[in-house]
Design an enzyme around this catalytic site. Structure first.
Site, mmCIF file in Angstrom:
data_model
loop_
_atom_site.group_PDB
_atom_site.id
_atom_site.type_symbol
_atom_site.label_atom_id
_atom_site.label_comp_id
_atom_site.label_asym_id
_atom_site.label_seq_id
_atom_site.Cartn_x
_atom_site.Cartn_y
_atom_site.Cartn_z
ATOM 1 N N LYS A 19 35.371 -34.887 63.170
ATOM 2 C CA LYS A 19 36.030 -34.095 64.204
ATOM 3 C C LYS A 19 35.053 -33.610 65.273
ATOM 4 O O LYS A 19 33.884 -33.933 65.268
ATOM 5 C CB LYS A 19 36.732 -32.894 63.561
ATOM 6 C CG LYS A 19 38.114 -33.219 63.009
ATOM 7 C CD LYS A 19 38.846 -31.914 62.728
ATOM 8 C CE LYS A 19 40.243 -32.179 62.173
ATOM 9 N NZ LYS A 19 40.840 -30.920 61.712
ATOM 10 N N ARG A 27 46.467 -13.484 63.904
ATOM 11 C CA ARG A 27 46.491 -12.710 65.137
ATOM 12 C C ARG A 27 47.778 -12.919 65.939
ATOM 13 O O ARG A 27 48.419 -11.978 66.347
ATOM 14 C CB ARG A 27 45.283 -13.054 66.015
ATOM 15 C CG ARG A 27 43.954 -12.561 65.447
ATOM 16 C CD ARG A 27 42.822 -12.886 66.399
ATOM 17 N NE ARG A 27 42.912 -14.262 66.820
ATOM 18 C CZ ARG A 27 43.198 -14.689 68.053
ATOM 19 N NH1 ARG A 27 43.384 -13.824 69.006
ATOM 20 N NH2 ARG A 27 43.261 -15.974 68.330
#
Lengths: 161, 161, 161, 161, 161, 161
Positions: free
Chosen positions: D41, D91
């Site tokens: 990645k 969040r």
């Protein structure tokens, strides 16, 4: 020894709540299911005392779980019971936003409160008390949304009185 | 031949609903607009029978559409009418979450039900029945939110009686 | 006769896609699975021609479905194939917002395009190509996320060449 | 004895992570901070070994916490470490949707895994590693987003080598 | 000279509203706080005239702010006051979606209306009138959610009469 | 005199940006369009200097608007230009969450910065730079998404060099 309260209106207690309860038992040594109600607010479908009875019925063979009802602020109940953990299940982003605000307000009012969120398991993610009440109001069969060992017809009957 | 029901409270039927209806006619051979109401719930603004009348008025020149009212579960209506498709419009993420839960619960109660979502067209994305009712309650001009061929004043008058 | 395209990157085609496909077959007479790729964008995990092969493999016993790949705009593909319906599955609110914008832009570019959304079934709502690729990249067992009749190991092998 | 892993890319570990960590210590007897990275990645900003060093530095005076890095699937790490709890901070609703999907996929791959979500405290709700990296890339002062006892300049310097 | 209205139900006016108000004063030369109520709708907690009194009390030492109550459509109030700006605070994505729809409908009804959104400051992002009312209903201490110079007990007392 | 910056990557500047710009001119006396780019990040479609040229072209007959490019933190640009207002358009809830976090982080880094959000007008709510780039990459006709007075073909040609 960690004890958490699992607050809610539980009108009624569904398979989704059961899943959150079972996950909570892996996290905490004791769980107190706290049925909140407020005389000033809307009445709900099942009478609060029946909701408590139903839950007692559902957990009758389980350990480390108790049930109570309350009408004060959740943080006040935590103080009274000397509990510092609140556990809540989350299904949707709408749940998440609402519960986050409540968790932050609770923390503001009682510094040592920790709210823990358990994600709804995929199998029961579509089960909400609202859906169940809607089915019950229309005389539909809600048994697939409810814990197996509960005789919902009996409670509907008792609720009518 | 594919027939779908387009359920809703339609209090009242707006340009947004009209757009979903017109898209649905491209997908299905027949559409049954089903005005849901429940005596146990809040009353709404327009009486259910007036909402049905208004829709009949709106679709009077259109083919392959019929209107009915119902007070049972939507899946029960589907069984009664032998319909396997439900079509719903989506405007917001809040709509999407609510409708997804209902679609999954409906599928759980009747395996062969397929719910299809039509995205609100951008032009009418801000039109909801809530907005229209709010305008009507304040005696504002709601004509820009409603199908052209409807005389809303007439229905407001009838609703007062 | 209604034909729809089911566009996507399908990198790879999952059980979630299969569920949307099966629902689509109840709505349309023919489905064209359209594997989109763009040389200018990121490469993806499986080569586009392999994704097409995998899907051919998966649908080999099914009727009324075909597969193609494309690199033009989806509306251009629709024009070329003379198709006016696009079908897309929705899992999350993030999906919903992204897909709504695309549906509206497509309608702007080609007036008679209708995009239809199918809600993910609850059983597969957590399956995304991203999750599957993540499992494959880490040499995990992704078979529980993929259609039964696909030999994923064979395609991983072919993809390496 | 309950042990949980707290997985993440921690690029870098922020005050927001610190808050989740401190909440986790009230729930679990041991926490293993697991820095995930994947050579296939994108590279990230800080080298993975530096992220681990930074965290070691941050927690040097704390008990019951350890740090490791891993490149396998999170469920594979859980199996290897014999851990059944995963803790994650939330969040935003975007976080919630992403994390819910991952939690459900993890549960599908390893039945006894329980993922627990901790809501971001209001004070740090705007702090994400993305924001911090953006400040660092632009040579801004990120100290207000980071644990007090960390010398971020030192690690930026080490990261350049 | 730019004047904006800051409409809301303000039941009651919180620290969150105060923060939006103070931000608005940096944008506009005058702010009119407009307390909306509708006799046909639910009653709320504080009587509308008390909400206005409370706000007058809160802003007594501030310049360029006035307060009024209204029961017409917000766009009608704007016409009457010859104001072209509406200011609203945003806390959650649910707020955002609801407010966007209202802003677009208002623009449709009065072309030159501009709605401006102010993001909730992180410190007060968890404070909503709903949370405050819930605390007040349960006889909790809501002072931490309210402007410093307001004697909430006095208004609760007056509200009872 | 109130001056605001309108920061963005504007890759390219769309009709949606134009709408936010025109709304901003009703709020502020001067607007500085600030084209942000970062050599360390992904390249984008149009070269930054071309994006600036395009915007100059678009606003050539408008007053009180200027354009600049910047590669520092947005708050650093604000300090340099002595500007205390940032204006941003909002289309989706994903925009809202992302922008809220950035607004709060900016406020943390520079106390007197006020970020103001303008809701996308319904007419252009589906227009994003991503959609436009996607159309351009596929050689589609993007003129309906762009300001009328811009010759996009010219800039595509210049971008190739």
């Amino acid at each position: 020894m960690r004890t958490a309260i699992f607050p809610g209106s539980f009108d009624p207690f569904t398979l989704g709540h059961m899943d959150v309860l079972e996950s909570s038992l892996k996290l905490f040594d004791n769980i107190i299911i706290a049925v909140g109600f407020n005389s000033a607010k809307e009445k709900g479908y099942f009478k609060p005392e029946l909701r408590v009875e139903m839950i007692k019925d559902i957990i009758r063979d389980k350990k480390n779980i108790s049930v109570c009802s309350y009408s004060e602020l959740t943080v006040e109940l935590c103080k009274k019971l000397n509990v510092n953990y609140i556990v809540r299940g989350l299904r949707t982003t709408t749940d998440f936003e609402l519960e986050s605000v409540i968790a932050q307000a609770n923390k503001k009012m009682k510094k040592d409160i920790l709210t823990v969120f358990i994600p709804a398991c995929q199998e029961y993610s579509f089960i909400s008390s609202t859906v169940v009440r809607d089915v019950l109001i229309h005389n539909g069969d809600a048994s697939m949304f409810l814990p197996e060992n509960i005789d919902i017809e009996k409670y509907i009957e008792m609720n009518r009185k």
